[in-house]
Each structure stands twice: as structure tokens, then as C-alpha cells.
Design a protein around this motif. Structure first.
Motif, PDB file in Angstrom:
ATOM      1  N   LEU A 172     -57.555 -86.576 -37.850  1.00 36.95           N
ATOM      2  CA  LEU A 172     -58.763 -85.750 -37.788  1.00 36.95           C
ATOM      3  C   LEU A 172     -58.405 -84.277 -37.701  1.00 36.95           C
ATOM      4  O   LEU A 172     -59.024 -83.427 -38.332  1.00 36.95           O
ATOM      5  CB  LEU A 172     -59.612 -86.150 -36.571  1.00 36.95           C
ATOM      6  N   TYR A 173     -57.394 -83.957 -36.908  1.00 40.56           N
ATOM      7  CA  TYR A 173     -56.999 -82.562 -36.780  1.00 40.56           C
ATOM      8  C   TYR A 173     -56.440 -82.043 -38.091  1.00 40.56           C
ATOM      9  O   TYR A 173     -56.673 -80.888 -38.467  1.00 40.56           O
ATOM     10  CB  TYR A 173     -55.968 -82.427 -35.660  1.00 40.56           C
ATOM     11  N   ARG A 174     -55.710 -82.912 -38.754  1.00 42.79           N
ATOM     12  CA  ARG A 174     -55.179 -82.491 -40.045  1.00 42.79           C
ATOM     13  C   ARG A 174     -56.324 -82.161 -40.995  1.00 42.79           C
ATOM     14  O   ARG A 174     -56.301 -81.170 -41.721  1.00 42.79           O
ATOM     15  CB  ARG A 174     -54.331 -83.615 -40.628  1.00 42.79           C
ATOM     16  N   LEU A 175     -57.336 -82.983 -40.977  1.00 45.88           N
ATOM     17  CA  LEU A 175     -58.505 -82.763 -41.837  1.00 45.88           C
ATOM     18  C   LEU A 175     -59.184 -81.454 -41.475  1.00 45.88           C
ATOM     19  O   LEU A 175     -59.573 -80.664 -42.345  1.00 45.88           O
ATOM     20  CB  LEU A 175     -59.475 -83.926 -41.633  1.00 45.88           C
ATOM     21  N   TYR A 176     -59.303 -81.225 -40.177  1.00 46.36           N
ATOM     22  CA  TYR A 176     -59.941 -80.003 -39.700  1.00 46.36           C
ATOM     23  C   TYR A 176     -59.158 -78.780 -40.160  1.00 46.36           C
ATOM     24  O   TYR A 176     -59.720 -77.793 -40.606  1.00 46.36           O
ATOM     25  CB  TYR A 176     -60.022 -80.055 -38.177  1.00 46.36           C
ATOM     26  N   CYS A 177     -57.847 -78.858 -40.075  1.00 45.57           N
ATOM     27  CA  CYS A 177     -57.031 -77.726 -40.506  1.00 45.57           C
ATOM     28  C   CYS A 177     -57.184 -77.489 -41.993  1.00 45.57           C
ATOM     29  O   CYS A 177     -57.202 -76.352 -42.444  1.00 45.57           O
ATOM     30  CB  CYS A 177     -55.561 -77.981 -40.189  1.00 45.57           C
ATOM     31  N   GLN A 178     -57.299 -78.561 -42.744  1.00 47.34           N
ATOM     32  CA  GLN A 178     -57.438 -78.376 -44.186  1.00 47.34           C
ATOM     33  C   GLN A 178     -58.752 -77.703 -44.532  1.00 47.34           C
ATOM     34  O   GLN A 178     -58.816 -76.847 -45.395  1.00 47.34           O
ATOM     35  CB  GLN A 178     -57.359 -79.728 -44.887  1.00 47.34           C
ATOM     36  N   THR A 179     -59.794 -78.096 -43.831  1.00 52.02           N
ATOM     37  CA  THR A 179     -61.098 -77.537 -44.181  1.00 52.02           C
ATOM     38  C   THR A 179     -61.224 -76.103 -43.701  1.00 52.02           C
ATOM     39  O   THR A 179     -61.745 -75.254 -44.404  1.00 52.02           O
ATOM     40  CB  THR A 179     -62.234 -78.369 -43.570  1.00 52.02           C
ATOM     41  N   THR A 180     -60.740 -75.821 -42.514  1.00 51.07           N
ATOM     42  CA  THR A 180     -60.925 -74.470 -42.010  1.00 51.07           C
ATOM     43  C   THR A 180     -59.750 -73.565 -42.313  1.00 51.07           C
ATOM     44  O   THR A 180     -59.828 -72.370 -42.148  1.00 51.07           O
ATOM     45  CB  THR A 180     -61.122 -74.485 -40.484  1.00 51.07           C
ATOM     46  N   LEU A 187     -58.117 -94.250 -25.817  1.00 51.33           N
ATOM     47  CA  LEU A 187     -56.835 -94.504 -26.478  1.00 51.33           C
ATOM     48  C   LEU A 187     -56.998 -94.412 -27.992  1.00 51.33           C
ATOM     49  O   LEU A 187     -56.197 -93.791 -28.704  1.00 51.33           O
ATOM     50  CB  LEU A 187     -56.346 -95.902 -26.076  1.00 51.33           C
ATOM     51  N   GLY A 188     -58.069 -95.022 -28.473  1.00 47.53           N
ATOM     52  CA  GLY A 188     -58.315 -94.953 -29.910  1.00 47.53           C
ATOM     53  C   GLY A 188     -58.563 -93.534 -30.383  1.00 47.53           C
ATOM     54  O   GLY A 188     -58.090 -93.133 -31.443  1.00 47.53           O
ATOM     55  N   ALA A 189     -59.276 -92.759 -29.569  1.00 48.98           N
ATOM     56  CA  ALA A 189     -59.553 -91.371 -29.957  1.00 48.98           C
ATOM     57  C   ALA A 189     -58.277 -90.565 -30.024  1.00 48.98           C
ATOM     58  O   ALA A 189     -58.115 -89.712 -30.903  1.00 48.98           O
ATOM     59  CB  ALA A 189     -60.523 -90.739 -28.954  1.00 48.98           C
ATOM     60  N   SER A 190     -57.360 -90.834 -29.126  1.00 48.31           N
ATOM     61  CA  SER A 190     -56.119 -90.056 -29.160  1.00 48.31           C
ATOM     62  C   SER A 190     -55.313 -90.396 -30.404  1.00 48.31           C
ATOM     63  O   SER A 190     -54.639 -89.540 -30.971  1.00 48.31           O
ATOM     64  CB  SER A 190     -55.300 -90.301 -27.896  1.00 48.31           C
ATOM     65  N   TYR A 191     -55.395 -91.647 -30.841  1.00 53.11           N
ATOM     66  CA  TYR A 191     -54.704 -91.983 -32.082  1.00 53.11           C
ATOM     67  C   TYR A 191     -55.410 -91.385 -33.293  1.00 53.11           C
ATOM     68  O   TYR A 191     -54.776 -90.970 -34.255  1.00 53.11           O
ATOM     69  CB  TYR A 191     -54.587 -93.499 -32.243  1.00 53.11           C
ATOM     70  N   ALA A 192     -56.726 -91.366 -33.218  1.00 51.74           N
ATOM     71  CA  ALA A 192     -57.475 -90.845 -34.364  1.00 51.74           C
ATOM     72  C   ALA A 192     -57.385 -89.346 -34.459  1.00 51.74           C
ATOM     73  O   ALA A 192     -57.656 -88.766 -35.507  1.00 51.74           O
ATOM     74  CB  ALA A 192     -58.940 -91.270 -34.241  1.00 51.74           C
ATOM     75  N   ALA A 193     -57.004 -88.705 -33.375  1.00 51.38           N
ATOM     76  CA  ALA A 193     -57.000 -87.244 -33.367  1.00 51.38           C
ATOM     77  C   ALA A 193     -56.028 -86.664 -34.383  1.00 51.38           C
ATOM     78  O   ALA A 193     -56.276 -85.590 -34.926  1.00 51.38           O
ATOM     79  CB  ALA A 193     -56.646 -86.736 -31.963  1.00 51.38           C
ATOM     80  N   VAL A 194     -54.952 -87.362 -34.645  1.00 50.81           N
ATOM     81  CA  VAL A 194     -53.933 -86.790 -35.534  1.00 50.81           C
ATOM     82  C   VAL A 194     -54.470 -86.582 -36.950  1.00 50.81           C
ATOM     83  O   VAL A 194     -54.458 -85.465 -37.451  1.00 50.81           O
ATOM     84  CB  VAL A 194     -52.663 -87.653 -35.524  1.00 50.81           C
TER      85      VAL A 194
END
Lengths: 276, 90
Positions: free
Chosen positions: A116-124, A107-114
Motif C-alpha cells: 500500500l505504501y508503495r502504491l501511495y508513493c507512486q501516486t503522490t 497483523l494483516g494491516a502491517s503486512y498489507a502496509a508494504v
């Protein structure tokens, strides 16, 4: 588990898995028995439950014979199995704790995914769709892939409230990736008042849409047609040469380009297809 | 195009054109070039590779009449047609 044949119990001790009629009075006592035990362990609980339904009959006769007793049949009266019962309970509790911890972690990972994904998109730099960066000087240097002929078919749509006649001037065109191509649409305003339209486009299949690059077209900007005016609207585009190297595009030979015109009114925003 | 339940499927992201939008040719100044191009397409069974000269001429017409920003033709992918000789058609 096969039958536990014990010669001394032959007459009554076919102890094995067998079907028993729920209404059989002979076994009624044995069915009730486990639920009357105060220290009823959870181990083998499914069996007990099914047993209550009368589906499987796990013979309890060996329980009366300690030497034959399988380790899964504890009785609170036996001090040896009481320790086992405690052990299984402790293990069950540990397992339950682990499972609960995993569930909470998920459950925590699904909340953290938002974030984290934004960060991933920014870097890549992948803004939702993997698109190879294309600059205008790429057009200069691109080499047409001559052995891959694609058919581009054209479609034109108009929103119901827009009274233009809008249609493509060619139904299809054959291009190769890396080659710039020109295509025309025609729009006519048959009414007596000027109408402003704005268009958007769509490419199917969606995965091919990322390779469809428009150099110039008539979309996303307001276009005004005077009464009874008819104009040609060109689209200048090319298919990225990397299309030929994408394994997912091996079977794609037809790409459909579809334009839709809407009426541009004050305060209206253009409905862009897809999720943003 | 996409219903409310299609969260997992890919959707199409329309992109604006690289050089923006063509101004409308209200006066039909380049209509003859367009007709030539369309005729070429019809004659050649809609093969774009055979009609690139005509499309180049249409875009040149637009550029002359300020219906399109001036661009060197190489940037439009017509580098092989610049010298006046047409490339080997497919």
C-alpha cells in the motif's frame, strides 16, 4: 467499596476492602473457598488472584446472606446467579473473540502496509522524502530571501585508506536562501602514485538537507589525482527559497556540509549514508 | 552515521548534483579567479552576497576553458549580475 455494615453481623462482618495478613488462620477457609467452587467465573478473577495473595480482602460473609449479596459474587448453588455466570462467560467469550479479531486485523494491516505504501508513493511521487520539485529554471526565477541569513560550515573527511589531504578552503560562508553560492575544497595527493577517489556528501540537520541543492560539485564521480598534484574542487549550490517558509526550519541557522572521500577501487560500491 | 537500530529516524538521502560533476582543474587554469574569490570572501567575513561577482567570474573562466558546460548565467542564479551592474548588496 466501603464497608458493608450490617448491624446483625457487626461482630464479624466488617465487609470491606481491608488488608489481611496472609497467614491469618481465621480467613484461611475463605481464601481457599473460591478455588474449590467448580463454577468459578472469570469475572472478578483479578480480585480473586489478589485475594489469594492476601492483599485485598473482599468479604465473603454477605454471600451467606442473599439479600446483601453483591451481583459480583456468584455461587453455583444459587440458580439465579448461575444464569449470570453463563451470561458473563458468554460475554467474555465474545470479547475475547473481538480482541483476537482485532489482533489478527492489525497483523494483516502491517503486512498489507508494504504494497500500500508503495502504491501511495507512486501516486503522490514522494520518494521517501518530501521534496518540492525543483527544475533548473527554478534557479532563474528564484528570489533570494534576504532577511534569513544562514551559516554554512564546511567539513572534509577522508576514508582511512585514502591518502589524500582533503580540506575545505573556507570554514564557513554566509548565504541566504535563493542565492547561489560557490565554495572550494582542496585536495592534494602527496603520494607517488595516481589515486582515484570518489566522494559523497552529507548535510546536517537532515531536514535541512532536502533544501540543499547542489548545482554542480565534485561528488559521486571518480576524480583522479596524479602524484603530488593539488587541485581546487568547487561546489556550486543554493538553498531552496522555500526553506524560509518551512516552520520546522525556524530555528535552523547553521547547516553543515560534509564531504567524505573514499578510494575508488574496482568492484567497490560507494557506501551511501543512510538507509535506502 | 546511522546505526542498525535507527529504523524510525529520518536519514539523509544524498542527491546527485543537478548539472553533474565539475571536471577537475588539473592545470590550475582558473586558479587566479579562485584566489580572487577567496580573498574577497576573507575580506568580507565570508559573506557570499558580497562576492557574487567573483564567483560569476570563476564560473565564466571554467566555461571558457571547457571545464564546465556552457550555461547562460541566468540559469546559474546570476541574472541580476548580467548587466554588469551589481545588485544592491544586503
Amino acid at each position: 467499596m466501603g464497608g458493608l455494615w450490617y448491624p446483625g453481623w457487626r461482630g464479624v462482618a466488617f465487609c470491606g476492602w481491608r488488608w489481611i495478613h496472609p497467614g491469618s488462620p481465621a480467613r484461611a477457609a475463605e481464601r481457599v473457598e473460591p478455588f474449590l467452587r467448580p463454577a468459578w467465573s472469570g469475572t472478578g478473577g483479578a480480585e480473586r488472584g489478589l485475594r489469594w495473595l492476601g492483599t485485598w480482602k473482599h468479604c465473603s460473609l454477605p454471600a451467606r446472606h442473599p439479600a446483601l449479596q453483591p451481583p459480583r459474587r456468584p455461587k453455583s448453588s444459587d440458580p439465579f446467579t448461575r444464569a449470570h455466570v453463563e451470561e458473563w462467560r458468554r460475554r467474555n467469550k465474545t470479547t475475547l473473540t473481538y480482541v483476537a479479531a482485532v489482533a489478527v486485523a492489525m497483523l494483516g494491516a502491517s503486512y498489507a502496509a508494504v504494497p500500500l505504501y508503495r502504491l501511495y508513493c507512486q501516486t503522490t511521487g514522494l520518494g521517501g522524502s518530501a521534496v518540492a520539485g525543483h527544475a533548473s529554471d527554478q534557479i532563474e526565477n528564484m528570489v533570494p530571501v534576504k532577511d534569513r541569513i544562514l551559516k554554512i560550515s564546511f567539513n572534509a573527511d577522508v576514508h582511512a585508506s585514502l591518502q589524500w589531504n582533503f580540506r575545505p578552503q573556507q570554514t564557513e560562508i554566509y548565504v541566504v536562501p535563493g542565492e547561489t553560492a560557490l565554495a572550494f575544497y582542496r585536495a592534494k595527493n602527496p603520494t607517488d602514485k595516481p589515486i582515484i577517489g570518489i566522494s559523497t556528501y552529507n548535510v546536517v540537520p537532515f531536514e535541512a538537507g532536502q533544501y540543499f541543492n547542489k548545482i554542480q560539485c565534485f561528488c559521486f564521480e571518480e576524480q583522479r589525482l596524479n602524484p603530488q598534484e593539488e587541485v581546487d574542487m568547487p561546489v556550486f549550490f543554493y538553498i531552496d527559497p522555500e526553506f524560509a517558509e518551512d516552520p520546522r526550519m525556524i530555528n535552523v541557522d547553521l547547516i553543515t556540509l560534509s564531504y567524505t572521500f573514499f578510494e575508488a577501487k574496482e568492484g567497490h560500491t560507494l557506501p551511501v549514508p543512510g538507509y535506502n | 552515521m546511522s546505526t542498525a537500530m535507527n529504523f524510525g529516524t529520518k536519514s539523509f538521502q544524498p542527491r546527485p548534483p543537478e548539472k553533474g560533476s565539475f571536471p577537475l582543474d588539473h592545470l590550475g587554469e582558473c586558479k587566479s579567479f579562485k584566489d580572487k574569490f577567496m580573498k574577497c570572501l576573507y575580506d568580507n567575513h565570508f559573506e557570499n552576497a558580497l562576492c557574487r561577482n567573483e564567483s560569476k567570474e570563476y564560473l565564466e573562466c571554467r566555461m571558457e576553458r571547457k571545464l564546465m558546460l556552457q550555461e547562460p548565467l541566468e540559469k546559474l542564479g546570476f541574472g541580476d549580475l548580467i548587466g554588469g551592474k551589481s545588485e544592491a548588496k544586503k
